[in-house]
Design an enzyme around this catalytic site. Structure first.
Site, PDB file in Angstrom:
ATOM      1  N   CYS A   1       0.822  -1.210   0.000  1.00  0.00           N
ATOM      2  CA  CYS A   1       0.000   0.000   0.000  1.00  0.00           C
ATOM      3  C   CYS A   1       0.858   1.263   0.000  1.00  0.00           C
ATOM      4  CB  CYS A   1      -0.911  -0.018   1.231  1.00  0.00           C
ATOM      5  SG  CYS A   1      -1.875   1.482   1.425  1.00  0.00           S
TER       6      CYS A   1
ATOM      7  N   CYS B   1      -0.402   4.131   2.162  1.00  0.00           N
ATOM      8  CA  CYS B   1      -0.144   3.987   3.601  1.00  0.00           C
ATOM      9  C   CYS B   1       1.332   4.252   3.922  1.00  0.00           C
ATOM     10  CB  CYS B   1      -0.467   2.569   4.077  1.00  0.00           C
ATOM     11  SG  CYS B   1      -1.967   1.877   3.422  1.00  0.00           S
ATOM     12  N   ASP B   2       2.240   3.759   3.083  1.00  0.00           N
ATOM     13  CA  ASP B   2       3.651   3.716   3.473  1.00  0.00           C
ATOM     14  C   ASP B   2       4.583   4.569   2.613  1.00  0.00           C
ATOM     15  OD1 ASP B   2       2.928   1.847   5.410  1.00  0.00           O
ATOM     16  OD2 ASP B   2       3.101   0.185   3.994  1.00  0.00           O
TER      17      ASP B   2
END
Ligand code: NAP
Length: 328
Positions: A138, A141-142
């Site tokens: 993701c 997200c990261d």
């Protein structure tokens, strides 16, 4: 512990399919109970940035905002939302039993399965160990952890291209590792990524290994590079500190294994024709869990609408559960 109340419908999953089924069954006054999930309520769109192709938002809308709207709309029409996972289903008979992570067994006359799909893994031996240590599924997200670093994205579909473009906000170079000889992504997305100066596409290449080394803080190993191999057998070592895997998804069907018929090739829950009717009476399915092909937010939402209408008809035609149970 088992509730004695029998719900008209329980919806499992809270992506576009689940929430749309919630909106429609809510408006039909069926007071749906939605098990939205503990860890990832809202589904895949919660990990996306701008959604540009959902009709009604000409300027685009962020995935999490879109899902917040879906949830609010379902709640407006009386959907009860529990942020719990279903852990066990008993789908036979007129009264279905849904066991949840809160320890309750919820009862319902009908169930809609809209559990979506899960990220496919590359299958490399250290994939699990490096997850969260440079390896991710993701970018939204990261991605920000990789400011001014080189990263790799694996895959050639819309997901990979979207991840690669998002990562250009942070990374110096994004290596897009595509095993085929062309991108499978939609033309508009493919053109964008091919025109981007910081994306380097490596066709006919796969990751043979992910190199790692011990982190200074003693918290295990972290990604330091990848070894790629192309179709001619040429090997390359690319020093990246992040690897993002975006090679597609598999339908989440473990909850219904052995209870519902699955498609032999795709693993999706089988439904009858254009309906949402599964192989079990009173059980309906919608969204990515039935769709090996289109898998868009809009198609998932549409299939949630179909499932809700199928539930309405089913409930109208079948006797109330206590009478069916008594005559069974
Ligand atoms: P996908 O279209 O199935 O593409 C998967 C990609 O990963 C393909 O390039 C495939 O290569 C590659 N791949 C699969 N297994 C691999 C492996 N073991 N090693 C290396 N490469 C591997 O999946 P997706 O990109 O997740 O998209 C799924 C659906 O969601 C599509 O319908 C897509 O249009 C949609 N989607 C839409 C949007 C959007 O509209 N904004 C965003 C994301 C996804 P091969 O081609 O060689 O099989």
């Amino acid at each position: 512990m088992s509730e004695t109340h029998i719900h008209d419908v329980i919806i499992i999953g809270s992506g576009p399919a689940g929430y749309t089924a919630g909106i429609y069954t809510g408006r039909a006054n069926l007071k749906p109970l939605i098990l939205a999930g503990m860890l990832e309520p809202g589904g895949e769109l919660m990990k996306t940035t701008a959604v540009e192709n959902y009709p009604g938002f000409p300027e685009g809308i962020d995935g999490p905002d879109l899902m917040e709207n879906f949830q609010a709309q379902a709640e407006r029409f009386g959907a009860e939302i529990l942020f719990e996972d279903a852990t066990k289903l008993d789908l036979e008979g007129p009264v279905k039993k849904v066991t949840a992570t809160d320890g309750e067994i919820y009862l319902a006359r009908s169930v809609i399965i809209s559990t979506g799909s899960a990220h496919r893994k590359l299958g490399l031996p250290n994939e699990e160990a490096l997850s969260g240590r440079g390896l991710s599924y993701c970018a939204t997200c990261d991605g920000s952890f990789f400011e001014d670093q080189e990263v790799a994205v694996v895959g050639g579909g819309d997901s990979a291209v979207e991840e690669a473009l998002f990562l250009t906000k942070f990374a110096t170079t994004v290596h897009l590792i595509v095993r085929g000889d062309k991108l499978r992504a939609s033309k508009i997305m493919a053109d964008r990524v091919l025109a981007h100066g910081r994306v380097r596409v490596r066709y006919e290449s796969e990751i043979a290994a992910i190199a790692s080394c011990a982190m200074a803080n003693g918290a295990g190993e972290a990604v330091v590079g990848i070894k790629t191999v192309d179709r001619s057998g040429n090997i390359d070592h690319v020093p990246v500190s992040g690897v993002f895997i975006a090679i597609g998804n598999d339908p989440r069907t473990s909850l219904v294994a052995g209870q519902l018929e699955l498609d032999r090739f795709s693993g999706c829950i089988k439904v009858m024709g254009r309906s949402s009717q599964t192989s079990q009476r009173g059980v309906f399915a919608a969204g990515d869990v039935i769709d090996p092909m289109y898998r868009q937010a809009i198609t998932a939402a549409a299939s949630g609408c179909v499932a809700a209408q199928d539930v309405e008809h089913y409930l109208a035609e079948s006797a109330p559960a206590h009478l069916e149970a008594a005559s069974a």
